[in-house]
Design a protein around this motif. Sequence first.
Motif, mmCIF file in Angstrom:
data_model
loop_
_atom_site.group_PDB
_atom_site.id
_atom_site.type_symbol
_atom_site.label_atom_id
_atom_site.label_comp_id
_atom_site.label_asym_id
_atom_site.label_seq_id
_atom_site.Cartn_x
_atom_site.Cartn_y
_atom_site.Cartn_z
ATOM 1 N N ASN A 4 2.414 -8.447 -4.948
ATOM 2 C CA ASN A 4 3.200 -7.256 -5.248
ATOM 3 C C ASN A 4 4.064 -7.441 -6.479
ATOM 4 O O ASN A 4 4.667 -8.498 -6.677
ATOM 5 C CB ASN A 4 4.128 -6.920 -4.074
ATOM 6 N N GLU A 5 4.143 -6.413 -7.279
ATOM 7 C CA GLU A 5 5.182 -6.334 -8.284
ATOM 8 C C GLU A 5 6.450 -5.843 -7.584
ATOM 9 O O GLU A 5 6.376 -5.280 -6.481
ATOM 10 C CB GLU A 5 4.762 -5.370 -9.399
ATOM 11 N N PRO A 6 7.635 -6.072 -8.177
ATOM 12 C CA PRO A 6 8.866 -5.689 -7.474
ATOM 13 C C PRO A 6 8.868 -4.252 -6.969
ATOM 14 O O PRO A 6 9.327 -3.969 -5.849
ATOM 15 C CB PRO A 6 9.946 -5.923 -8.531
ATOM 16 N N GLN A 7 8.368 -3.319 -7.776
ATOM 17 C CA GLN A 7 8.378 -1.925 -7.337
ATOM 18 C C GLN A 7 7.436 -1.695 -6.162
ATOM 19 O O GLN A 7 7.668 -0.803 -5.334
ATOM 20 C CB GLN A 7 8.036 -0.973 -8.491
ATOM 21 N N ASP A 8 6.371 -2.521 -6.056
ATOM 22 C CA ASP A 8 5.466 -2.403 -4.910
ATOM 23 C C ASP A 8 6.177 -2.821 -3.628
ATOM 24 O O ASP A 8 6.017 -2.183 -2.583
ATOM 25 C CB ASP A 8 4.220 -3.277 -5.121
ATOM 26 N N THR A 9 6.925 -3.924 -3.716
ATOM 27 C CA THR A 9 7.684 -4.376 -2.555
ATOM 28 C C THR A 9 8.693 -3.322 -2.128
ATOM 29 O O THR A 9 8.864 -3.036 -0.937
ATOM 30 C CB THR A 9 8.409 -5.695 -2.884
ATOM 31 N N LEU A 10 9.344 -2.710 -3.102
ATOM 32 C CA LEU A 10 10.367 -1.705 -2.812
ATOM 33 C C LEU A 10 9.762 -0.461 -2.165
ATOM 34 O O LEU A 10 10.423 0.222 -1.382
ATOM 35 C CB LEU A 10 11.093 -1.325 -4.101
ATOM 36 N N LYS A 11 8.494 -0.168 -2.463
ATOM 37 C CA LYS A 11 7.848 1.022 -1.912
ATOM 38 C C LYS A 11 7.243 0.784 -0.531
ATOM 39 O O LYS A 11 6.815 1.741 0.124
ATOM 40 C CB LYS A 11 6.735 1.490 -2.863
ATOM 41 N N GLU A 12 7.191 -0.480 -0.105
ATOM 42 C CA GLU A 12 6.507 -0.815 1.138
ATOM 43 C C GLU A 12 7.282 -0.270 2.351
ATOM 44 O O GLU A 12 8.411 -0.690 2.619
ATOM 45 C CB GLU A 12 6.354 -2.328 1.252
ATOM 46 N N LYS A 49 19.551 2.473 1.059
ATOM 47 C CA LYS A 49 20.102 3.307 -0.001
ATOM 48 C C LYS A 49 21.515 3.722 0.396
ATOM 49 O O LYS A 49 21.756 4.195 1.502
ATOM 50 C CB LYS A 49 19.224 4.537 -0.225
#
Length: 433
Positions: free
Chosen positions: A354-362, A373
Motif C-alpha cells: 500500500n501507498e500511504p493513501q491506500d492505507t488511509l482509505k482501507e 477525523k
Amino acid sequence: MEEKSWEDWIREEEGRVFEKPEALEDVTVIDISTSHAGAFICSTFLAEFGAKVIKIEPPGGDRGRRWSAESFYHRGCGLFYLSEGRNKYFITLNHNTPEGREILLSLVKKADVFIESFGPGYLDSMDLGFSKLSSINPSLIYVAYSKYGHYGPKASGNPRSYDASDQALSGLLYVTGEPEEGDKQLESAVPTRTGSWISSYAGGAWGTFSVISALHYRFLSGRGQMIDITNSEALMRFMEYTVLWYHVSGRIRERIGYYDLAVFPYTFIRVKDGYAFIAGYTDPNFKALCRIMEREDLIDDPRFSTMDARTQPENEEALHREIEKWSINYTSDEILEKVLSYKGEGIVVFGRVNEPQDTLKEPHWWERGTFRKFNDSHYGELILQMPPWKMTETPPRVKWACRPAGFHNELIYKRYLGFGSEKLRELRTKGII
C-alpha cells in the motif's frame, strides 16, 4: 446467557471510551525535552494513557514547531508537532534564569515523571539534574534522552541525536536496502534508512515502557529512579538474531533486499499496478504457487524443488525473476483473486504494497479506530492516527490536538503554583514565560 465475542465486547466498550477511567490519570509529567523521542513520542504515549503532560517550551515556542515536510505548516504549526502534540498542556518557561529555575523546581516537586533530552552534565551544571531533582522529590522518575547515554566513552559533550545517524549507529540501516551484486556497485545497493523517523518512535516507545515499569516499582517501594535511554540502543533491540549470529558464526548479516536467508519465496514482486508481497516457501505452499502461476515445471526444477535449494542466493534470484515474469502481467487484485480461488493443497500469502493513501482509505482500519477525523477547535478538521492498543477497562484516547506555545500558561501555573494574572504578567514582562 451467550457470551459476547471479543468484537462485540470491544465495540461496546470503545463506544464508552470517554466514560472510562484512564490508566495514568493520577500521573503528572514534566517534559522539557526537545528530542523527537522525548518531546513527541514518550510523553505523547503517556498522555494517551491519561497522564497530565506539561510540555515546557522556551518563550516563543520550541524550534521543533518549525520542523515540517517541505516547510508546510497547518495554521502555523509544523506537521510533526501537530501530529504528536495531542493531549498535552503547553506552557512556556525560561529555566535558564534563576527565577525560571525556581519555578521549574516548584513544578518538579509536584510531578511524578520528568523528561529531558539535554547532553550529559548540562542540567547538572544548572543544578537541575537527577541528583538535585531526586533530592527534592525522591519518588521522581527521571527520563534522560541523549545521543550516547549518560555514561561510557562517548557520553561527554552534547552531540545532537538525529534519526539517520541513530539508524546508522544501531546497525539497522546497514541491513536495510538492496544488496550489492558481486563486484557490481549498483546505485541502489546502498544502506537505506526507513521512510519514517523510526529511531524516535523506538526510543519513545521503550521510554514509555520503562516509565510504566518504574511507576509500578515506585508503587511497591515509594522510590523513583533515573532512566538513561538512547534512540540507537532502542533500535538495537530490533535487530533480532543479527548480533548473536555474528557472535556464534563470525558472519556479518548483509543486506538482502527482496530475499530472505531462511525461506523463499517470501518476497516483494512487481505487479501491473505497483508492488506486492508474496509467500509460498514450504514445499506444499510452493507447489500451490506454481499451480496458481500455471508453471508446474518449476516444481521439479532442481534449483527450486526443496526449501534448501530455494534459499541458495543464486536460486532465490532466479526464482524471483520467474515469479515476476508472471506477476507483471496482472494487477494486485487479479492476483489476489487467483490466490483466493485456488482450492488445492497448500496456501499462498499475497498482499499489495500500500501507498500511504491506500492505507488511509482501507475501511478495516477505520472500523478499528486506527484513524479518526477530528473537528478541532483550534486547527479545524484533522485526521490523526489513534493509539494502537485496544483495551476494555482503561482505553487510551485522544482528547485534543496540539496547542500553541504557552496556550495553557494560565491554567497550569494557577493550578500547580497558584500564580494569578498579575504574577503571569510580571513573568511575561521579564521574559521568563
